[in-house]
Scaffold this motif. Structure first.
Motif, PDB file in Angstrom:
ATOM      1  N   HIS A   1     -79.452 -44.545 -33.131  1.00 50.65           N
ATOM      2  CA  HIS A   1     -80.659 -44.613 -32.310  1.00 50.65           C
ATOM      3  C   HIS A   1     -81.485 -45.858 -32.615  1.00 50.65           C
ATOM      4  CE1 HIS A   1     -80.232 -40.750 -30.366  1.00 50.65           C
ATOM      5  NE2 HIS A   1     -79.850 -40.237 -31.528  1.00 50.65           N
TER       6      HIS A   1
ATOM      7  N   ARG B   1     -86.889 -43.726 -31.968  1.00 49.53           N
ATOM      8  CA  ARG B   1     -86.746 -42.469 -32.697  1.00 49.53           C
ATOM      9  C   ARG B   1     -87.987 -42.152 -33.534  1.00 49.53           C
ATOM     10  NH1 ARG B   1     -82.172 -40.781 -37.106  1.00 49.53           N
ATOM     11  NH2 ARG B   1     -83.173 -42.435 -38.288  1.00 49.53           N
TER      12      ARG B   1
ATOM     13  N   HIS C   1     -78.973 -23.000 -24.601  1.00 54.50           N
ATOM     14  CA  HIS C   1     -79.001 -22.775 -26.042  1.00 54.50           C
ATOM     15  C   HIS C   1     -77.947 -21.720 -26.387  1.00 54.50           C
ATOM     16  CE1 HIS C   1     -80.199 -21.786 -30.072  1.00 54.50           C
ATOM     17  NE2 HIS C   1     -81.066 -22.788 -30.067  1.00 54.50           N
TER      18      HIS C   1
ATOM     19  N   SER D   1     -82.851 -24.003 -21.600  1.00 59.07           N
ATOM     20  CA  SER D   1     -82.140 -25.282 -21.530  1.00 59.07           C
ATOM     21  C   SER D   1     -82.592 -26.147 -22.699  1.00 59.07           C
ATOM     22  CB  SER D   1     -82.468 -26.017 -20.224  1.00 59.07           C
ATOM     23  OG  SER D   1     -81.894 -25.341 -19.124  1.00 59.07           O
TER      24      SER D   1
ATOM     25  N   TRP E   1     -96.730 -36.355 -34.905  1.00 58.31           N
ATOM     26  CA  TRP E   1     -95.436 -36.124 -35.549  1.00 58.31           C
ATOM     27  C   TRP E   1     -94.292 -36.594 -34.670  1.00 58.31           C
ATOM     28  CZ3 TRP E   1     -96.238 -30.479 -37.767  1.00 58.31           C
ATOM     29  CH2 TRP E   1     -97.230 -30.545 -38.747  1.00 58.31           C
ATOM     30  N   ARG E   2     -93.131 -36.731 -35.305  1.00 55.60           N
ATOM     31  CA  ARG E   2     -91.962 -37.236 -34.567  1.00 55.60           C
ATOM     32  C   ARG E   2     -91.107 -36.099 -34.016  1.00 55.60           C
ATOM     33  NH1 ARG E   2     -90.030 -41.193 -39.120  1.00 55.60           N
ATOM     34  NH2 ARG E   2     -91.105 -39.624 -40.384  1.00 55.60           N
ATOM     35  N   LEU E   3     -90.295 -36.484 -33.069  1.00 53.06           N
ATOM     36  CA  LEU E   3     -89.597 -35.498 -32.238  1.00 53.06           C
ATOM     37  C   LEU E   3     -88.352 -34.898 -32.904  1.00 53.06           C
ATOM     38  CD1 LEU E   3     -89.814 -34.483 -29.247  1.00 53.06           C
ATOM     39  CD2 LEU E   3     -88.012 -36.131 -28.745  1.00 53.06           C
TER      40      LEU E   3
ATOM     41  N   VAL F   1     -86.444 -30.780 -27.457  1.00 51.05           N
ATOM     42  CA  VAL F   1     -87.192 -30.333 -26.284  1.00 51.05           C
ATOM     43  C   VAL F   1     -86.495 -29.079 -25.748  1.00 51.05           C
ATOM     44  CG1 VAL F   1     -87.967 -32.666 -25.687  1.00 51.05           C
ATOM     45  CG2 VAL F   1     -85.856 -31.798 -24.690  1.00 51.05           C
ATOM     46  N   SER F   2     -87.222 -28.269 -24.990  1.00 55.18           N
ATOM     47  CA  SER F   2     -86.575 -27.123 -24.355  1.00 55.18           C
ATOM     48  C   SER F   2     -87.362 -26.657 -23.144  1.00 55.18           C
ATOM     49  CB  SER F   2     -86.391 -25.958 -25.344  1.00 55.18           C
ATOM     50  OG  SER F   2     -87.630 -25.364 -25.644  1.00 55.18           O
TER      51      SER F   2
ATOM     52  N   ARG G   1     -91.259 -27.121 -23.561  1.00 55.34           N
ATOM     53  CA  ARG G   1     -91.639 -27.287 -24.955  1.00 55.34           C
ATOM     54  C   ARG G   1     -91.172 -28.623 -25.530  1.00 55.34           C
ATOM     55  NH1 ARG G   1     -90.587 -21.676 -26.468  1.00 55.34           N
ATOM     56  NH2 ARG G   1     -91.928 -20.475 -25.083  1.00 55.34           N
ATOM     57  N   ALA G   2     -91.940 -29.141 -26.445  1.00 47.96           N
ATOM     58  CA  ALA G   2     -91.470 -30.221 -27.307  1.00 47.96           C
ATOM     59  C   ALA G   2     -91.583 -29.705 -28.720  1.00 47.96           C
ATOM     60  CB  ALA G   2     -92.324 -31.467 -27.128  1.00 47.96           C
TER      61      ALA G   2
ATOM     62  N   VAL H   1     -91.674 -30.872 -32.630  1.00 48.81           N
ATOM     63  CA  VAL H   1     -91.868 -32.034 -33.503  1.00 48.81           C
ATOM     64  C   VAL H   1     -91.968 -31.561 -34.944  1.00 48.81           C
ATOM     65  CG1 VAL H   1     -93.005 -33.387 -31.674  1.00 48.81           C
ATOM     66  CG2 VAL H   1     -94.395 -31.959 -33.201  1.00 48.81           C
TER      67      VAL H   1
ATOM     68  N   ARG I   1     -82.950 -35.579 -40.394  1.00 52.36           N
ATOM     69  CA  ARG I   1     -82.140 -36.801 -40.312  1.00 52.36           C
ATOM     70  C   ARG I   1     -81.065 -36.862 -41.390  1.00 52.36           C
ATOM     71  NH1 ARG I   1     -86.587 -41.352 -38.340  1.00 52.36           N
ATOM     72  NH2 ARG I   1     -87.149 -40.201 -36.436  1.00 52.36           N
TER      73      ARG I   1
ATOM     74  N   TYR J   1     -84.577 -22.278 -34.035  1.00 52.33           N
ATOM     75  CA  TYR J   1     -83.815 -22.422 -32.791  1.00 52.33           C
ATOM     76  C   TYR J   1     -83.483 -23.883 -32.484  1.00 52.33           C
ATOM     77  CZ  TYR J   1     -84.004 -17.562 -31.255  1.00 52.33           C
ATOM     78  OH  TYR J   1     -83.797 -16.212 -31.150  1.00 52.33           O
ATOM     79  N   THR J   2     -84.398 -24.782 -32.826  1.00 52.90           N
ATOM     80  CA  THR J   2     -84.207 -26.196 -32.470  1.00 52.90           C
ATOM     81  C   THR J   2     -83.090 -26.822 -33.293  1.00 52.90           C
ATOM     82  OG1 THR J   2     -86.533 -26.383 -31.894  1.00 52.90           O
ATOM     83  CG2 THR J   2     -85.338 -28.440 -32.313  1.00 52.90           C
ATOM     84  N   LEU J   3     -82.112 -27.361 -32.593  1.00 52.59           N
ATOM     85  CA  LEU J   3     -81.011 -28.052 -33.247  1.00 52.59           C
ATOM     86  C   LEU J   3     -81.335 -29.540 -33.139  1.00 52.59           C
ATOM     87  CD1 LEU J   3     -78.425 -25.848 -31.354  1.00 52.59           C
ATOM     88  CD2 LEU J   3     -79.273 -25.486 -33.683  1.00 52.59           C
TER      89      LEU J   3
ATOM     90  N   ASN K   1     -82.017 -33.298 -32.530  1.00 54.94           N
ATOM     91  CA  ASN K   1     -81.330 -34.106 -31.538  1.00 54.94           C
ATOM     92  C   ASN K   1     -81.407 -35.603 -31.755  1.00 54.94           C
ATOM     93  OD1 ASN K   1     -80.545 -31.907 -29.623  1.00 54.94           O
ATOM     94  ND2 ASN K   1     -82.736 -31.544 -29.776  1.00 54.94           N
ATOM     95  N   LEU K   2     -82.073 -36.023 -32.799  1.00 56.21           N
ATOM     96  CA  LEU K   2     -82.199 -37.472 -33.031  1.00 56.21           C
ATOM     97  C   LEU K   2     -81.759 -37.820 -34.443  1.00 56.21           C
ATOM     98  CD1 LEU K   2     -85.603 -38.193 -31.239  1.00 56.21           C
ATOM     99  CD2 LEU K   2     -83.345 -39.047 -30.572  1.00 56.21           C
ATOM    100  N   GLN K   3     -80.734 -37.139 -34.904  1.00 58.31           N
ATOM    101  CA  GLN K   3     -80.255 -37.392 -36.280  1.00 58.31           C
ATOM    102  C   GLN K   3     -79.627 -38.772 -36.385  1.00 58.31           C
ATOM    103  OE1 GLN K   3     -78.235 -33.345 -36.819  1.00 58.31           O
ATOM    104  NE2 GLN K   3     -78.687 -33.950 -38.916  1.00 58.31           N
TER     105      GLN K   3
END
Lengths: 163, 163
Positions: free
Chosen positions: A34, A38, A91, A98, B40-42, B45-46, B55-56, B58, B68, B157-159, B161-163
């Motif tokens: 990225h 990021r 999910h 989504s 905060w950083r991301l 999203v869902s 939703r976002a 962070v 990361r 729940y959040t997996l 997405n910016l690793q």
């Protein structure tokens, strides 16, 4: 180069597997590299249903400060807005939600009212790994055309959500 | 205080208007005051279709660094994950896109494996303006119940997405 390594037939077979989503399930894409976006802060999120594309929209400090001050008509020179895109997926543990699937691309709008005067003061580009590569005039034309309905909001679709 | 200013009948009428969505269309809600999560950083999203809720998600620095590094099973003590929620709406200039409408709430999961040992090491809370107010044991119970299907991912729940 790929042809040299795999041979044409194997490559074709691999492409068919990917097209059918088989490879995507059994061998996830390599971890994407990225760009600086990021670490940027959030402006908004969106889901484009017709493209099954989930997005997060973030901005550099110039853009965030402008958004929070409500000074985005026009956005100030130096603003960079990044649109991070993923394929939409359900999910795995909550099917009514989504969430992002595979990362597809991160694109930029860069404000420079002189340099990009012909396209509303915005330059358009895409991150290739860590590097933001700006589109040339021809490549930018469809970007600008698609953003033109938002002329009243300085060509930006994202309506800041954390002001 | 509101009763003093408006009188009971006027307040009741106003609430009915809001409930019917009339007030929301003609007089947008006051600008919400956001907590520290705004910087905060991301993480992700869902869109929860069954709730029409965008939703976002962070994270604070501890959470972002863990995500990361891929070290989220378990997330380290000190991680705070914020879920920022808006009502879903159609973009006024792009009707195939869902985007954030009114801000509804920002909620937190705070990792402290000792303090919150009874709920998987996570405390649950909600921002009231700039202040994060943690839920008590009784209030946290439905949060933890809903997150229990994600035990394999340390209840999140959040997996990322910016690793």
């Amino acid at each position: 180069m790929y042809q040299k390594i795999f041979g044409g037939r194997l490559l074709a077979a691999a492409l068919i597997l990917v097209a059918n989503g088989v490879a995507a399930e059994t061998a996830p894409a390599a971890k994407p590299e990225h760009g600086e976006y990021r670490d940027w802060r959030l402006l908004g999120v969106s889901l484009r249903h017709e493209k099954n594309s989930m997005r997060a929209i973030v901005g550099n400090d110039v853009a965030i400060n402008a958004a929070r001050a409500g000074k985005t008509k026009p956005w100030p020179d130096g603003s960079i807005i990044a649109k991070i895109k993923w394929a939409e997926r359900k999910h795995p543990n909550w099917e009514q939600a989504s969430v992002p699937g595979e990362f597809t691309a991160a694109e930029a709008m860069v404000k420079d009212s002189k340099k990009y005067a012909e396209t509303g003061g915005w330059g358009f580009g895409i991150w290739e790994g860590k590097t933001l590569k700006m589109y040339d005039k021809e490549q930018s034309a469809p970007c600008f055309a698609c953003h033109s309905p938002m002329k009243h909001a300085d060509y930006v679709y994202t309506l800041p959500n954390l002001q």
